[in-house]
Structures are given as structure tokens and as C-alpha cells.
Design an enzyme around this catalytic site. Structure first.
Site: not given
Ligand code: MN
Length: 258
Positions: A62-63, A70, A74, A76, A80, A209
Site C-alpha cells: 500500500w501507498n 484540483h 478532477h 470543481d 471553489h 468558473h
Molecule cells: Mn479545478
């Protein structure tokens, strides 16, 4: 089981419906949006090993990882952006999960973007699409196909010049139309962010945005394989991590398509 769900499984098994992965790989090489240096930039994705069937953990691998919210493919959330900061249920953990599933309207501007990296989808472009494919329905994801995700070299993908990045996106009036005249879930793009590369110079800056998140809508960035989707008829599933108070999150985006 409901008939619809039974048919869904049957059609997936028979290959009449296909799952398309709209996600780019997430690694330390994943390109990031370069912001001017007076602002905080996002850390790159980083992963380190905790154990790999060894003295640190004899039977397991495992990590752990660190990432910006973002980074890579991904989601938003409305919080945001400053325009969405006071809206209800504006963080990834509070968005009603039924909003993680919706029909896809794929608008193809790849030919224009190939000629002009700064090409913006105009309102006429959306109206022309609607004349051909019908009204963008409530609860739809509008996906902007630019073929930008085919640019495998991060330098070509970000396309950074002296005056900032040069990548395609939406004109301000297009974002306003989708946010206010069409009840969309949001906009998804193949580029590193949901605004055009030069959008820092627009008025207001980063208008997609500003307008989308100001009206409670979402964004999907760094998508891929949009060329495998029809203009209409696919369904997108995009469920971000349930980060308490989170403004977004890397996620696996899949489409179900005929
Ligand atoms: Mn973003």
C-alpha cells in the site's frame, strides 16, 4: 431488480452498452495549471510506499499520497470560486449524490481548436449544436470536446507562452447561457482547467468558473476520450471524494454509452 437496471446489466454484459473511461492517469507527471507566481500553486501528485510484502508489512502492499484537490482529472465544486462561496451544499461532501450522474451533451470544437489553440465555444456554436441535437436537457453535463487530451507531452498540453497558457475553452456568454438559461450540472473539458488558457485576462477573470460556480454548477477538468462519445445518448458518472469541506477532488469519471 427493476427492469431498467436488469436491462442495463444485460446490455453491458452483451456489449450493447460500453463503459468509456474519461479519466487521465494520475502520477507525479500529471500536468498542473501554472498560476502566476504571486499566487499559491498546487503541489504535484506525490506517492510513497508504506509497505510491499516486506518488513514494513509482510503480506500487503500500500501507498500514501499527497495531491491538490484540483490535480489531474478532477471535480470543481461551487465553493471553489468566490462567486459560489455562500451557496448551500457547495462542498464536495454536501452535494446531493444524484447530481453525480447525468446525460452528456458533447460539443465538438476539435477542428477549430486544432487551428487556433485559443478558440472559444461561442453562443452561436451552442445554438447550432442544439438545432442539430436538441435542447440541452436539465441535469446534463456539457462536455467540450477539443481533442486536447491527445496532447501527451505536458508542454503541448499546457501550451505555456510568455503571456500564459494557450488552450481552448468557452466564451463568457456561453458560460452565462449554460449557467442561467440551461439547467446543466456543469461543464467538462479536456484541458487542465474549465476556463480557457488566456482566461486570467478576461473580464471577469476565469468567467466560466465565476458564472458556473456562482450558480451552483460544477466543473470537470482534464477529461479524456471525449471522441468516443456520441453528441447525445451517453451518461456520465462523476462522483468526487467525500472530502469534508473540500472544494474539489481527483476522481474517476466514466461514461456509459451505446
Ligand atoms: Mn479545478
Amino acid at each position: 431488480m427493476s427492469l431498467v437496471l436488469a436491462e442495463l446489466l444485460e446490455d453491458l454484459t452483451a456489449g450493447r452498452l460500453r463503459i468509456v473511461d474519461l479519466t487521465q492517469p494520475l502520477s507525479p507527471q500529471t500536468p498542473l495549471l501554472p498560476l502566476p507566481s504571486q499566487w499559491n500553486n498546487s503541489p504535484a501528485f506525490r506517492m510513497w510506499e508504506l509497505s510491499r510484502y516486506d518488513e514494513r508489512g509482510p503480506a500487503w502492499y500500500w501507498n500514501a499520497f499527497e495531491t491538490g484537490e484540483h490535480t489531474g482529472t478532477h471535480f470543481d465544486a461551487p465553493v471553489h470560486w468566490v462567486s459560489g462561496k455562500d451557496l448551500p451544499d457547495n462542498t464536495v461532501d454536501r452535494i446531493p449524490p444524484k447530481k453525480f450522474v447525468g446525460p452528456a451533451c458533447v460539443i465538438d470544437i476539435s477542428a477549430e481548436a486544432a487551428k487556433n489553440p485559443n478558440h472559444l465555444l461561442t453562443l452561436d456554436g451552442v445554438r447550432g449544436w442544439e438545432e442539430q441535437h436538441g435542447h440541452i436537457p436539465a441535469g446534463a453535463w456539457v462536455l467540450l470536446r477539443t481533442d486536447w487530451s491527445k496532447r501527451r507531452d505536458p508542454k503541448d498540453y499546457i501550451n505555456l507562452k510568455e503571456n500564459g497558457p494557450h488552450t481552448p475553452g468557452l466564451a463568457k456568454e456561453t458560460s452565462a447561457f449554460l449557467a442561467q438559461q440551461r439547467d446543466v450540472l456543469g461543464v467538462g473539458v479536456e484541458t487542465v482547467g474549465t476556463d480557457a488558457g488566456q482566461a486570467a485576462t478576461f473580464d471577469p477573470p476565469f468567467p466560466n468558473h465565476y458564472l458556473m460556480h456562482g450558480s451552483g454548477r460544477f466543473g470537470l477538468a482534464s477529461l479524456s476520450n471525449l471522441d468516443q462519445l456520441p453528441p447525445t445518448g451517453a451518461i456520465v458518472i462523476a462522483a468526487p471524494l467525500k472530502i469534508v469541506g473540500g472544494s474539489g477532488s481527483p476522481l474517476r469519471v466514466i461514461a456509459i454509452t451505446p
